[in-house]
Design a protein around this motif. Structure first.
Motif, mmCIF file in Angstrom:
data_model
loop_
_atom_site.group_PDB
_atom_site.id
_atom_site.type_symbol
_atom_site.label_atom_id
_atom_site.label_comp_id
_atom_site.label_asym_id
_atom_site.label_seq_id
_atom_site.Cartn_x
_atom_site.Cartn_y
_atom_site.Cartn_z
ATOM 1 N N MET A 17 -39.965 6.078 -74.623
ATOM 2 C CA MET A 17 -40.344 5.073 -75.778
ATOM 3 C C MET A 17 -40.283 5.936 -76.918
ATOM 4 O O MET A 17 -41.217 6.784 -77.111
ATOM 5 C CB MET A 17 -41.277 4.284 -75.408
ATOM 6 N N GLU A 18 -39.893 5.396 -77.931
ATOM 7 C CA GLU A 18 -40.007 6.042 -79.365
ATOM 8 C C GLU A 18 -40.876 5.145 -80.257
ATOM 9 O O GLU A 18 -40.795 3.821 -80.297
ATOM 10 C CB GLU A 18 -38.847 6.562 -80.012
ATOM 11 N N GLY A 19 -41.917 5.884 -80.979
ATOM 12 C CA GLY A 19 -42.560 5.022 -82.176
ATOM 13 C C GLY A 19 -44.014 4.519 -81.662
ATOM 14 O O GLY A 19 -44.481 3.961 -82.267
ATOM 15 N N LEU A 20 -44.265 5.001 -80.383
ATOM 16 C CA LEU A 20 -45.541 4.359 -79.674
ATOM 17 C C LEU A 20 -46.723 4.958 -80.449
ATOM 18 O O LEU A 20 -47.141 6.160 -80.697
ATOM 19 C CB LEU A 20 -45.708 4.763 -78.409
ATOM 20 N N PRO A 21 -47.718 4.108 -81.049
ATOM 21 C CA PRO A 21 -48.707 4.514 -81.680
ATOM 22 C C PRO A 21 -49.676 5.418 -80.846
ATOM 23 O O PRO A 21 -49.854 5.252 -79.938
ATOM 24 C CB PRO A 21 -49.611 3.171 -81.739
ATOM 25 N N GLY A 22 -50.028 6.570 -81.743
ATOM 26 C CA GLY A 22 -50.694 7.648 -81.136
ATOM 27 C C GLY A 22 -49.814 8.693 -80.273
ATOM 28 O O GLY A 22 -50.431 9.790 -79.942
ATOM 29 N N GLU A 23 -48.553 8.570 -80.348
ATOM 30 C CA GLU A 23 -47.636 9.471 -79.687
ATOM 31 C C GLU A 23 -46.535 9.967 -80.888
ATOM 32 O O GLU A 23 -46.072 9.246 -81.649
ATOM 33 C CB GLU A 23 -46.779 8.742 -78.508
ATOM 34 N N SER A 24 -46.565 11.472 -80.888
ATOM 35 C CA SER A 24 -45.686 12.025 -81.979
ATOM 36 C C SER A 24 -44.402 12.160 -81.502
ATOM 37 O O SER A 24 -43.569 12.581 -82.293
ATOM 38 C CB SER A 24 -46.444 13.401 -82.592
ATOM 39 N N ALA A 25 -44.365 12.122 -80.274
ATOM 40 C CA ALA A 25 -42.786 12.247 -79.640
ATOM 41 C C ALA A 25 -42.540 11.239 -78.441
ATOM 42 O O ALA A 25 -43.342 10.509 -78.253
ATOM 43 C CB ALA A 25 -42.759 13.698 -78.988
ATOM 44 N N PRO A 26 -41.266 10.954 -78.228
ATOM 45 C CA PRO A 26 -40.926 9.919 -77.160
ATOM 46 C C PRO A 26 -41.597 10.397 -76.019
ATOM 47 O O PRO A 26 -42.111 11.531 -75.499
ATOM 48 C CB PRO A 26 -39.427 10.281 -76.848
ATOM 49 N N VAL A 27 -41.985 9.138 -75.287
ATOM 50 C CA VAL A 27 -42.821 9.300 -73.917
ATOM 51 C C VAL A 27 -42.094 8.469 -72.845
ATOM 52 O O VAL A 27 -41.305 7.627 -73.002
ATOM 53 C CB VAL A 27 -44.282 8.847 -73.953
ATOM 54 N N GLY A 28 -42.340 8.759 -71.597
ATOM 55 C CA GLY A 28 -41.908 7.751 -70.421
ATOM 56 C C GLY A 28 -42.397 6.581 -70.353
ATOM 57 O O GLY A 28 -43.475 6.389 -71.135
ATOM 58 N N LEU A 29 -41.497 5.447 -69.891
ATOM 59 C CA LEU A 29 -41.939 4.212 -69.840
ATOM 60 C C LEU A 29 -43.407 3.883 -69.143
ATOM 61 O O LEU A 29 -44.184 3.357 -69.536
ATOM 62 C CB LEU A 29 -40.828 3.483 -68.943
ATOM 63 N N THR A 30 -43.647 4.716 -67.983
ATOM 64 C CA THR A 30 -44.792 4.496 -67.348
ATOM 65 C C THR A 30 -46.197 4.867 -68.177
ATOM 66 O O THR A 30 -47.065 4.125 -68.263
ATOM 67 C CB THR A 30 -44.970 5.420 -66.112
ATOM 68 N N LEU A 31 -45.956 6.221 -68.789
ATOM 69 C CA LEU A 31 -47.130 6.426 -70.141
ATOM 70 C C LEU A 31 -47.216 5.313 -71.056
ATOM 71 O O LEU A 31 -48.237 4.995 -71.510
ATOM 72 C CB LEU A 31 -46.798 7.785 -70.570
ATOM 73 N N ALA A 32 -45.909 4.915 -71.557
ATOM 74 C CA ALA A 32 -45.756 3.962 -72.523
ATOM 75 C C ALA A 32 -46.555 2.771 -72.115
ATOM 76 O O ALA A 32 -47.520 2.322 -73.021
ATOM 77 C CB ALA A 32 -44.489 3.926 -72.943
ATOM 78 N N LEU A 33 -46.348 2.063 -70.985
ATOM 79 C CA LEU A 33 -46.950 1.021 -70.507
ATOM 80 C C LEU A 33 -48.550 0.947 -70.693
ATOM 81 O O LEU A 33 -49.355 0.118 -70.813
ATOM 82 C CB LEU A 33 -46.393 0.244 -69.316
ATOM 83 N N GLY A 34 -48.895 2.033 -69.982
ATOM 84 C CA GLY A 34 -50.326 2.328 -70.046
ATOM 85 C C GLY A 34 -50.830 2.360 -71.231
ATOM 86 O O GLY A 34 -52.055 1.730 -71.609
ATOM 87 N N ARG A 35 -50.325 2.973 -72.354
ATOM 88 C CA ARG A 35 -50.792 3.171 -73.611
ATOM 89 C C ARG A 35 -50.781 1.759 -74.436
ATOM 90 O O ARG A 35 -51.721 1.292 -75.072
ATOM 91 C CB ARG A 35 -49.865 4.228 -74.492
ATOM 92 N N LEU A 36 -49.839 1.066 -74.173
ATOM 93 C CA LEU A 36 -49.727 -0.382 -74.636
ATOM 94 C C LEU A 36 -50.867 -1.401 -74.322
ATOM 95 O O LEU A 36 -51.495 -2.036 -75.037
ATOM 96 C CB LEU A 36 -48.199 -0.922 -74.304
ATOM 97 N N ARG A 37 -51.206 -1.087 -72.714
ATOM 98 C CA ARG A 37 -52.269 -1.795 -72.443
ATOM 99 C C ARG A 37 -53.483 -1.403 -73.034
ATOM 100 O O ARG A 37 -54.426 -2.096 -73.253
ATOM 101 C CB ARG A 37 -52.348 -1.531 -71.005
ATOM 102 N N ALA A 38 -53.742 -0.069 -73.485
ATOM 103 C CA ALA A 38 -54.745 0.722 -73.912
ATOM 104 C C ALA A 38 -54.917 -0.155 -75.393
ATOM 105 O O ALA A 38 -56.066 -0.147 -75.980
ATOM 106 C CB ALA A 38 -54.895 2.043 -73.918
ATOM 107 N N LEU A 39 -53.853 -0.258 -75.973
ATOM 108 C CA LEU A 39 -53.950 -0.890 -77.344
ATOM 109 C C LEU A 39 -54.209 -2.486 -77.585
ATOM 110 O O LEU A 39 -54.049 -2.926 -78.556
ATOM 111 C CB LEU A 39 -52.614 -0.614 -77.922
ATOM 112 N N GLY A 40 -54.370 -2.848 -76.245
ATOM 113 C CA GLY A 40 -54.614 -4.359 -76.192
ATOM 114 C C GLY A 40 -53.700 -5.275 -75.841
ATOM 115 O O GLY A 40 -53.709 -6.613 -75.591
ATOM 116 N N ALA A 41 -52.588 -4.707 -75.157
ATOM 117 C CA ALA A 41 -51.505 -5.646 -74.636
ATOM 118 C C ALA A 41 -51.747 -6.088 -73.382
ATOM 119 O O ALA A 41 -52.054 -5.412 -72.404
ATOM 120 C CB ALA A 41 -49.936 -4.838 -74.470
ATOM 121 N N SER A 42 -51.551 -7.517 -73.192
ATOM 122 C CA SER A 42 -52.103 -8.076 -71.914
ATOM 123 C C SER A 42 -50.906 -8.775 -71.248
ATOM 124 O O SER A 42 -51.168 -9.244 -70.198
ATOM 125 C CB SER A 42 -53.151 -9.183 -72.018
ATOM 126 N N GLY A 43 -49.806 -8.838 -71.936
ATOM 127 C CA GLY A 43 -48.462 -9.165 -71.376
ATOM 128 C C GLY A 43 -47.180 -8.998 -72.278
ATOM 129 O O GLY A 43 -47.403 -8.458 -73.275
#
Length: 223
Positions: free
Chosen positions: A1-27
Motif C-alpha cells: 500500500m502506498e501513501g499510508l500516513p506514517g509510512e515513507s515507503a509502500p508497505v504490505g497489506l497486513t501491516l497497512a491494515l494494522g496501521r489503519l486500525r491504529a489510525l481509528g479505522a473500525s471498518g
C-alpha cells in the motif's frame, strides 16, 4: 500500500491494515462508482476521480482515508503476473453517496428486474441460437460457482441480496455482450439501453449495500 500516513515507503497489506486500525479505522466500506454515479463515494473530487477511473474503492470507517487500487500486469499471454497496489488518500467524512439499506436494495432489485424483463423479452435482447444459449449456460455455471460470496458473520439477507445482485449484473452483461438481440430499429435499441441502464445501476447499489451491511449494522448497534 502506498501513501499510508506514517509510512515513507509502500508497505504490505497486513501491516497497512494494522496501521489503519491504529489510525481509528473500525471498518471498511466498498464503493463501486461509475460515470455519472459516484456510488459509495463522499469526496473530495480528487479521490472521486481516481475511484471512478478504477471503478472501485474502499472507504475507511472511523478514519478519513480511502483506498483506490491500481492493477499492474506483466508477462506473456497465459503467464501474466498481476500486482495490485492500493493507494491511500484522504477522503471527506460524510455519508456515502446513494447507498441504500439492505431492505431498500432488495425491493428495488426485484422491481427493476421485473420491469426490465418485460421490455427485454419484448425486444428479444438476449438473442437466440447456439451462441446465446452457450452464453446463458456459461452464465449459469459462473453463478453456481460464485454462490459463497460473503465471509461468515454477514446477515442472511446480505447473502441473498448480493447473490441476486451479482446474477442480475451478469445477465445485464450477457445482454450487452450479445449485441442488440432482436432490437433492430434505432428506437428499439434505445429502449433496450434504457431498460438495461437502471437495472445495472440498481444491481451495483444492491452489491454495495450487501458488502457494507456489517458496518451499517455496527453503526446502528445491531451487532
Amino acid at each position: 500500500m502506498e501513501g499510508l500516513p506514517g509510512e515513507s515507503a509502500p508497505v504490505g497489506l497486513t501491516l497497512a491494515l494494522g496501521r489503519l486500525r491504529a489510525l481509528g479505522a473500525s471498518g471498511l466500506r466498498v464503493a463501486l462508482p461509475a460515470p455519472g454515479h459516484p456510488l459509495g463515494l463522499s469526496g473530495p473530487p480528487d479521490f472521486n476521480a481516481r475511484a471512478l477511473e478504477a471503478e472501485e474503492a474502499v472507504i475507511c470507517q472511523g478514519a478519513a482515508l480511502g483506498l483506490v487500487p491500481e492493477v499492474y500486469e506483466a508477462g506473456p499471454k497465459g503467464d501474466v503476473h498481476v500486482e495490485v497496489v492500493w493507494h491511500c488518500l484522504p477522503v471527506r467524512e460524510a455519508p456515502p453517496a446513494d447507498v441504500p439499506s439492505l431492505g431498500e436494495a432488495e425491493r428495488e432489485l426485484a422491481e427493476a428486474l421485473r420491469d426490465a424483463t418485460a421490455v427485454l423479452t419484448r425486444l428479444d435482447v438476449a438473442g437466440s441460437g447456439p451462441v446465446a444459449e452457450a452464453a446463458v449456460t456459461a452464465y449459469r455455471a459462473r453463478a453456481e460457482r460464485g454462490r459463497e460470496v460473503l465471509a461468515p458473520g454477514y446477515p442472511p439477507r446480505a447473502m441473498r441480496v448480493l447473490e441476486l445482485a451479482q446474477r442480475v449484473g451478469a445477465l445485464v452483461s450477457l445482454a450487452y455482450e450479445n449485441g442488440h438481440g432482436g432490437a433492430v430499429s434505432a428506437a428499439e435499441m434505445a429502449a433496450r439501453g434504457e431498460a438495461l441502464r437502471p437495472v445495472e445501476r440498481t444491481a451495483r447499489r444492491a452489491q454495495v449495500a450487501a458488502y457494507n451491511s456489517v458496518v451499517e449494522e455496527r453503526e446502528r448497534g445491531v451487532r
